[in-house]
Structures are given as structure tokens and as C-alpha cells.
Design a protein around this motif. Structure first.
Motif, mmCIF file in Angstrom:
data_model
loop_
_atom_site.group_PDB
_atom_site.id
_atom_site.type_symbol
_atom_site.label_atom_id
_atom_site.label_comp_id
_atom_site.label_asym_id
_atom_site.label_seq_id
_atom_site.Cartn_x
_atom_site.Cartn_y
_atom_site.Cartn_z
ATOM 1 N N LEU A 17 -28.425 52.325 -0.926
ATOM 2 C CA LEU A 17 -28.409 51.383 0.190
ATOM 3 C C LEU A 17 -29.780 50.743 0.363
ATOM 4 N N GLU A 18 -30.817 51.541 0.277
ATOM 5 C CA GLU A 18 -32.181 51.018 0.384
ATOM 6 C C GLU A 18 -32.465 50.033 -0.751
ATOM 7 N N LEU A 19 -32.016 50.354 -1.946
ATOM 8 C CA LEU A 19 -32.201 49.461 -3.083
ATOM 9 C C LEU A 19 -31.471 48.136 -2.849
ATOM 10 N N ALA A 20 -30.225 48.209 -2.414
ATOM 11 C CA ALA A 20 -29.452 46.990 -2.135
ATOM 12 C C ALA A 20 -30.120 46.165 -1.051
ATOM 13 N N GLU A 21 -30.625 46.821 -0.007
ATOM 14 C CA GLU A 21 -31.290 46.106 1.082
ATOM 15 C C GLU A 21 -32.552 45.394 0.609
ATOM 16 N N SER A 22 -33.181 45.912 -0.441
ATOM 17 C CA SER A 22 -34.392 45.261 -0.961
ATOM 18 C C SER A 22 -34.073 43.949 -1.673
ATOM 19 N N PHE A 23 -32.800 43.729 -2.010
ATOM 20 C CA PHE A 23 -32.393 42.522 -2.720
ATOM 21 C C PHE A 23 -31.874 41.418 -1.799
ATOM 22 N N THR A 24 -31.833 41.668 -0.486
ATOM 23 C CA THR A 24 -31.298 40.665 0.433
ATOM 24 C C THR A 24 -32.077 40.700 1.738
ATOM 25 N N SER A 25 -31.876 39.696 2.544
ATOM 26 C CA SER A 25 -32.520 39.600 3.847
ATOM 27 C C SER A 25 -31.938 40.637 4.799
ATOM 28 N N ALA A 26 -32.762 41.112 5.726
ATOM 29 C CA ALA A 26 -32.290 42.066 6.727
ATOM 30 C C ALA A 26 -31.254 41.434 7.647
ATOM 31 N N SER A 27 -31.154 40.111 7.647
ATOM 32 C CA SER A 27 -30.177 39.428 8.501
ATOM 33 C C SER A 27 -28.784 39.411 7.878
ATOM 34 N N ASN A 28 -28.629 40.027 6.698
ATOM 35 C CA ASN A 28 -27.329 40.077 6.025
ATOM 36 C C ASN A 28 -26.739 41.477 6.063
ATOM 37 N N ARG A 29 -25.406 41.545 6.100
ATOM 38 C CA ARG A 29 -24.702 42.825 5.976
ATOM 39 C C ARG A 29 -24.203 42.930 4.535
ATOM 40 N N ILE A 30 -24.495 44.026 3.891
ATOM 41 C CA ILE A 30 -24.087 44.255 2.506
ATOM 42 C C ILE A 30 -22.622 44.664 2.487
ATOM 43 N N LEU A 31 -21.838 43.933 1.721
ATOM 44 C CA LEU A 31 -20.415 44.241 1.562
ATOM 45 C C LEU A 31 -20.163 44.988 0.257
ATOM 46 N N VAL A 32 -20.827 44.551 -0.803
ATOM 47 C CA VAL A 32 -20.677 45.163 -2.130
ATOM 48 C C VAL A 32 -22.035 45.166 -2.812
ATOM 49 N N PHE A 33 -22.411 46.299 -3.356
ATOM 50 C CA PHE A 33 -23.566 46.392 -4.251
ATOM 51 C C PHE A 33 -23.048 47.108 -5.486
#
Length: 192
Positions: A17-33
Motif C-alpha cells: 500500500l505504501e509503495l502504491a501510494e508513492s506512485f500517486t497523489s495523496a488526493s487519490n484513492r487507490i482502486l487497483v495496484f
């Protein structure tokens, strides 16, 4: 999901999750990584994933529970495309990327432009690896990514596909994978 990839979000792994969050803005919700099947096996065995290819789908948190109109989507796309600038001439992207500062993302062209879908190809040259007192003599490394804005049943999705870039086959792989993922999402959501 394109073949050869596994969605890592169901694992609940804080590291992924931390890795996925490093690839996108904090203003986004991750649906799929999604990692390649090989990277997922490496991670499950306790090794670090190589991350030569991965997929990411996010939605803006601010729009997560509200519908996006076609006009709002068009305005967002228009602004995003304006910020990209113009794409270089077709051909060898490495020459173009070599002319730009390392780490600077460059617009390379369109993959799809439709009223509810805009997908562009971007690339960058990685900064050279540090090697002590001497500069690295390794050849430059390049990364390609597709960025797709998709309006799907009133929801705004952002899709990203990433791959290393060595040959023209990598360009074809990212194009086919991106377009297949878009078409599959449309097909799955049309039947609901």
C-alpha cells in the motif's frame, strides 16, 4: 485485469500500500495496484519486486462519491492536455528523452482520444545511479507510462500502465495493454 498481473490490494500489505501510494497523489484513492505475477511471487517470498511493469487505477477522493458529468470530465481533460504541451515527432523516443533532463516526464503521443476516454503515452530517462566518487558509465535507462482518464458510469478513473523502455516492442506492449484494459473495464461496466 490484463493477463500476467495480480492485484496486490486484497493482500492488505502495508508495504505494498505504501509503495502504491508513492506512485500517486495523496488526493487519490487507490482502486487497483497490480504487479506482474513474477513480482507478486517475489514479494510473497520476502524479496523486493522488480517493478519493471505495473498497473495502477485510482479515483480522485473528492469525486469518489459523486457523479462526474461529461462537461466536467471534458474540462478536466482539456486542462490536463494543455499542461502536457506538444508531442515530439514519431520515431526513436530515446533520442528525444536524452535531450530532456533526467527524471522529467515527457509527453510522447496519444493512445486514444474519445469523449469519455483520453489516454496518452509519456516517458522519462532515469537519473544516472550514483557510484561513489566516479560517475556511472551505465547506459541510460528509460521508462514509459500510459496515463488514461476514463469516465465510466459517471465516475472518473485514472489508469496508469508502466514499463521499462528498451525497444519498440515495449511501446507496442504498453499500447496494447492500456487499450485492452480500457476496453475490458468498459465491457465489465456495460453489463451491470
Amino acid at each position: 485485469m490484463p493477463g500476467g498481473f495480480t492485484d496486490s490490494t486484497p493482500t492488505g500489505s502495508p508495504r505494498l500500500l505504501e509503495l502504491a501510494e508513492s506512485f500517486t497523489s495523496a488526493s487519490n484513492r487507490i482502486l487497483v495496484f497490480a504487479l506482474t505475477d513474477g513480482d507478486m511471487r517475489r514479494f510473497n517470498a520476502g524479496d523486493a519486486p522488480e517493478l519493471k511493469q505495473y498497473l495502477l487505477a485510482v479515483t480522485p477522493r473528492a469525486l469518489e462519491y459523486q457523479r462526474t458529468s461529461a462537461a466536467e470530465f471534458e474540462a478536466t481533460v482539456r486542462e490536463g492536455l494543455r499542461l502536457l504541451g506538444t508531442s515530439p515527432v514519431e520515431g526513436d523516443f530515446t533520442k528525444y528523452l536524452d535531450s530532456r533532463p533526467p527524471g522529467e516526464l515527457a509527453y510522447l503521443g496519444d493512445l486514444r482520444r474519445e469523449p469519455d476516454t483520453v489516454s496518452v503515452l509519456r516517458g522519462l530517462r532515469l537519473p544516472p545511479a550514483e557510484s561513489g566518487f566516479f560517475s556511472s558509465s551505465k547506459p541510460s535507462q528509460y521508462v514509459l507510462s500510459s496515463t488514461t482518464l476514463l469516465l465510466l458510469r459517471g465516475k472518473s478513473l485514472h489508469l496508469t500502465v508502466v514499463t521499462g523502455y528498451e525497444t519498440r516492442a515495449d511501446v507496442e506492449w504498453i499500447r496494447v495493454t492500456t487499450l485492452r484494459w480500457i476496453d475490458e473495464l468498459r465491457r465489465l461496466n456495460a453489463s451491470r
